[in-house]
Write a protein that holds these residues in place. Structure first.
Motif, mmCIF file in Angstrom:
data_model
loop_
_atom_site.group_PDB
_atom_site.id
_atom_site.type_symbol
_atom_site.label_atom_id
_atom_site.label_comp_id
_atom_site.label_asym_id
_atom_site.label_seq_id
_atom_site.Cartn_x
_atom_site.Cartn_y
_atom_site.Cartn_z
ATOM 1 N N ASN A 250 0.753 -1.130 0.151
ATOM 2 C CA ASN A 250 0.032 -0.042 -0.150
ATOM 3 C C ASN A 250 0.802 1.291 -0.004
ATOM 4 N N TRP A 251 0.575 2.193 -0.854
ATOM 5 C CA TRP A 251 1.327 3.270 -0.871
ATOM 6 C C TRP A 251 0.552 4.438 -1.628
ATOM 7 N N ARG A 252 1.218 5.868 -1.683
ATOM 8 C CA ARG A 252 0.759 6.954 -1.819
ATOM 9 C C ARG A 252 -0.500 7.558 -1.307
ATOM 10 N N PRO A 253 -0.437 7.734 -0.002
ATOM 11 C CA PRO A 253 -1.731 8.182 0.970
ATOM 12 C C PRO A 253 -1.793 9.395 0.853
ATOM 13 N N ILE A 254 -3.100 10.044 0.513
ATOM 14 C CA ILE A 254 -3.633 11.072 0.209
ATOM 15 C C ILE A 254 -4.734 11.411 1.001
ATOM 16 N N VAL A 255 -4.800 12.562 1.956
ATOM 17 C CA VAL A 255 -6.056 12.716 2.838
ATOM 18 C C VAL A 255 -7.070 13.530 2.035
ATOM 19 N N SER A 256 -8.307 13.184 2.352
ATOM 20 C CA SER A 256 -9.467 13.949 1.939
ATOM 21 C C SER A 256 -9.363 15.564 2.277
ATOM 22 N N PRO A 257 -10.273 16.321 1.506
ATOM 23 C CA PRO A 257 -10.284 17.481 1.781
ATOM 24 C C PRO A 257 -10.687 17.739 3.197
ATOM 25 N N ASN A 258 -11.772 16.991 3.730
ATOM 26 C CA ASN A 258 -12.140 17.453 5.105
ATOM 27 C C ASN A 258 -11.097 16.706 6.475
ATOM 28 N N ARG A 259 -10.070 16.094 5.764
ATOM 29 C CA ARG A 259 -8.877 15.499 6.788
ATOM 30 C C ARG A 259 -9.324 14.445 7.528
ATOM 31 N N GLN A 260 -10.361 13.718 7.190
ATOM 32 C CA GLN A 260 -11.084 12.524 7.939
ATOM 33 C C GLN A 260 -10.548 11.204 7.128
ATOM 34 N N LYS A 261 -10.475 11.162 6.019
ATOM 35 C CA LYS A 261 -10.484 10.131 5.184
ATOM 36 C C LYS A 261 -8.861 9.755 4.465
ATOM 37 N N VAL A 262 -8.415 8.813 4.390
ATOM 38 C CA VAL A 262 -7.011 8.307 3.566
ATOM 39 C C VAL A 262 -7.585 7.653 2.315
ATOM 40 N N ALA A 263 -7.165 8.116 1.158
ATOM 41 C CA ALA A 263 -7.043 7.231 -0.110
ATOM 42 C C ALA A 263 -5.778 7.053 -0.368
ATOM 43 N N PHE A 264 -5.639 5.570 -1.035
ATOM 44 C CA PHE A 264 -4.213 5.156 -1.165
ATOM 45 C C PHE A 264 -4.252 4.129 -2.472
ATOM 46 N N ILE A 265 -3.205 3.727 -3.003
ATOM 47 C CA ILE A 265 -3.095 2.667 -3.964
ATOM 48 C C ILE A 265 -2.762 1.430 -3.249
ATOM 49 N N PHE A 452 2.530 20.704 -0.813
ATOM 50 C CA PHE A 452 2.123 21.950 -0.035
ATOM 51 C C PHE A 452 1.809 21.454 1.349
ATOM 52 N N SER A 453 1.949 22.361 2.455
ATOM 53 C CA SER A 453 1.650 22.052 3.808
ATOM 54 C C SER A 453 0.077 22.492 3.795
ATOM 55 N N PRO A 454 -0.589 22.219 4.772
ATOM 56 C CA PRO A 454 -2.274 22.540 4.786
ATOM 57 C C PRO A 454 -2.322 24.154 4.734
ATOM 58 N N ASN A 455 -1.528 25.077 5.108
ATOM 59 C CA ASN A 455 -1.658 26.337 4.911
ATOM 60 C C ASN A 455 -1.012 26.727 3.670
ATOM 61 N N GLN A 490 13.425 6.697 6.944
ATOM 62 C CA GLN A 490 12.679 5.411 6.396
ATOM 63 C C GLN A 490 11.579 5.688 6.007
ATOM 64 N N ALA A 491 10.915 6.929 5.440
ATOM 65 C CA ALA A 491 9.696 7.230 4.996
ATOM 66 C C ALA A 491 9.865 7.915 3.524
ATOM 67 N N GLU A 492 8.595 7.823 2.852
ATOM 68 C CA GLU A 492 8.485 8.503 1.401
ATOM 69 C C GLU A 492 7.213 8.598 1.114
ATOM 70 N N MET A 493 6.797 9.226 0.023
ATOM 71 C CA MET A 493 5.472 9.780 -0.372
ATOM 72 C C MET A 493 4.753 10.565 0.545
ATOM 73 N N PRO A 494 5.366 11.521 1.308
ATOM 74 C CA PRO A 494 4.396 12.042 2.526
ATOM 75 C C PRO A 494 3.310 12.884 2.028
ATOM 76 N N TYR A 495 2.229 12.775 2.883
ATOM 77 C CA TYR A 495 1.173 14.067 2.988
ATOM 78 C C TYR A 495 1.065 14.705 4.285
ATOM 79 N N TRP A 496 1.105 15.804 4.212
ATOM 80 C CA TRP A 496 0.982 16.828 5.285
ATOM 81 C C TRP A 496 -0.683 17.190 5.705
#
Length: 497
Positions: A250-265, A452-455, A490-496
């Protein structure tokens, strides 16, 4: 009677006396032999030293040597009983018939005397405290127990979720009175019990319980390579990490606009598909039926729609949008002839996307309307690797990486991938990765997967050496690329988040 006759009778009398005396003095010869043997521990056939061996009749006693051997010398031939015993063991008896011609080797096998073995003590709790709350999702269980016979103890620990009769996990053949637990669920009550055995007796301990703390607020999500696969983790601002996925890669975590869900491959369904889950890893569900696909699986990226109801993703030469419940699949854009999509982002009414040709090094970046209309290419590199683009909060700036070395090989290696920003309104390109300054990019490394960061005031990205074999780490920086700071190893593909 004449003197001659008298002498004759006296001679006969003496001869008779002599014959009588010889018969009374005859004694049967004594025949002696040796009895020897060994005493062994029956289960292992190992010798038992200092065992007591008794010979009867005669009540002679000897002790075995370190090899378990014993010996009785000068034993009158006959039938004897041999008894072997040792403290903590049973008693074994054998009968032997001896003769002068044989010296038999007797083997006696002893077993543990079960009647003498006392059971271990009932285990007592050390940590965590009974009914304690707020425990971390990784902790150490501790208990104490003793054995009156000083036998070696073996432990089994059963772990249950509250309300379940089936163990969540069983840990057997433990030789120490501690157990490290990892990956516990947050806000969950766990029950646990220790079973102790000394090889003869088993003792069940009481049932203890503890409750884990509430779910932490993750500041970052990222992928980590583990045993040849990717898994998704969350991390707090203080660095506490929690693994969120375990099934498949599982990779490429991307958080939903409301910051409550995570989508990934994920490849857990064999083909690559998009999945959605809660921030704690629960309620994982597959969204796509048409797989996400492109030139390189780990190079693929996707995005949420601005309202969080859809996912936009590449599948070879098509960009598809699908609702997060898996319905409403529709094609948004078609790649040019001989090209496939690799990644995309969607902010407000603007979509940005990357396509590749038949090579890793043939890249185009395009911007289009949210319905796929009015596509415009704003950046192209035909001889270098380029990363997937993401949009700023306003949709004006496009952030991506590009290798300035123009190096190519069969593996798609990059030598000097740097952060870049493109202003869509002004059509200007700015390089953000400054090399060789104290707080900037180190020479011989690649910057990858920026966001980008959330702000919108900072960036988060991966940095690794350009061999492809080094450790991948996550950094943050100012929006202009300055003041880099290492936050995750030891981390990659980050999401803030």
């Amino acid at each position: 009677m004449s003197l001659k006759s008298t002498f004759f009778y006296l001679l006969l009398a003496c001869l008779g006396t002599l014959v009588s005396c010889n018969e009374d003095l005859y004694i049967e010869p004594v025949q002696l032999t040796t009895i020897r043997g060994r005493v062994l521990y029956s289960p292992t056939q190992q010798p038992l030293g200092n065992a007591t061996v008794r010979l009867t009749p005669g009540n002679r006693i000897v002790a075995t040597d370190s090899s378990g051997l014993f010996r009785f010398d000068s034993v009158i031939t006959g039938t004897y009983t041999i008894q072997a015993s040792k403290t903590g063991y049973g008693t074994e008896v054998a009968t032997v018939e001896t003769s002068v011609r044989t010296s038999p080797l007797i083997t006696l096998l002893l077993r543990n005397d079960q009647a003498l073995n006392r059971p271990p003590s009932t285990p007592t709790l050390v940590a965590p405290a009974q009914n304690s709350t707020g425990q971390p999702n990784s902790l150490i269980l501790r208990w104490k127990a003793t054995d009156p016979n000083r036998d070696s103890l073996t432990y089994q620990v059963q772990l249950f979720r509250s309300g379940s009769v089936t163990p969540t996990a069983t840990f057997a053949n433990l030789k120490v009175d501690t157990l490290v637990l990892n990956g516990l669920d947050y806000n969950t009550t766990y029950l646990w019990q220790v079973v102790i055995t000394d090889g003869t007796n088993s003792v069940n301990g009481p049932v203890w319980s503890f409750q884990t703390g509430t779910y932490p607020e993750f500041s970052y999500l990222f992928a980590r390579r583990m045993n040849g696969q990717f898994q998704i983790f969350g991390a707090t601002a203080s660095g506490t990490e929690t693994q969120l996925t375990r099934q498949g890669s599982n990779w490429r975590p991307i958080v939903s606009p409301n910051r409550q869900k995570v989508a990934f491959i994920s490849n857990s369904a064999t083909d690559l598909h998009l999945f959605v889950m809660n921030l704690d890893g629960s309620q994982r569900q597959q969204v796509t039926t048409v797989p996400i696909a492109g030139l390189l699986p780990t190079d693929l990226s996707f995005c949420w729609s601005p309202d969080g109801t859809q996912l936009l993703y590449p599948s070879n030469d098509r960009l598809y949008a699908v609702r997060t419940d898996g319905t409403g699949l529709r094609a948004v854009a078609q790649a040019g002839s001989g090209r496939v999509w690799a990644g995309c982002d969607w902010v407000s009414s603007r979509i940005v996307a990357r396509s590749t040709g038949t090579s890793f090094y043939d890249n185009e970046l395009q911007v289009m309307n949210a319905d796929g209309s009015a596509p415009r290419m704003f950046y192209a590199r035909r001889t270098a690797r380029v990363g997937n683009p993401v949009l700023s909060i306003t949709g004006q700036q496009v952030l991506f990486t590009a290798d300035v070395a123009d190096f190519q090989n069969e593996e798609g290696r990059q030598l000097d991938s740097r952060l870049h920003s493109f202003d869509l309104n002004r059509n200007t390109l700015t390089e953000l990765s400054v090399v060789n300054l104290q707080t900037s990019k180190v020479a011989g490394t690649n910057d990858l997967d920026p966001r980008f960061s959330p702000n919108g005031a900072s960036l988060i990205f991966t940095n690794t050496d350009n061999t492809g074999q080094g450790v991948r780490s996550v950094y943050t920086s100012d929006v202009n690329g300055a003041n880099r700071k290492l936050i995750l190893s030891q981390a990659e593909m980050p999401y803030w988040r």
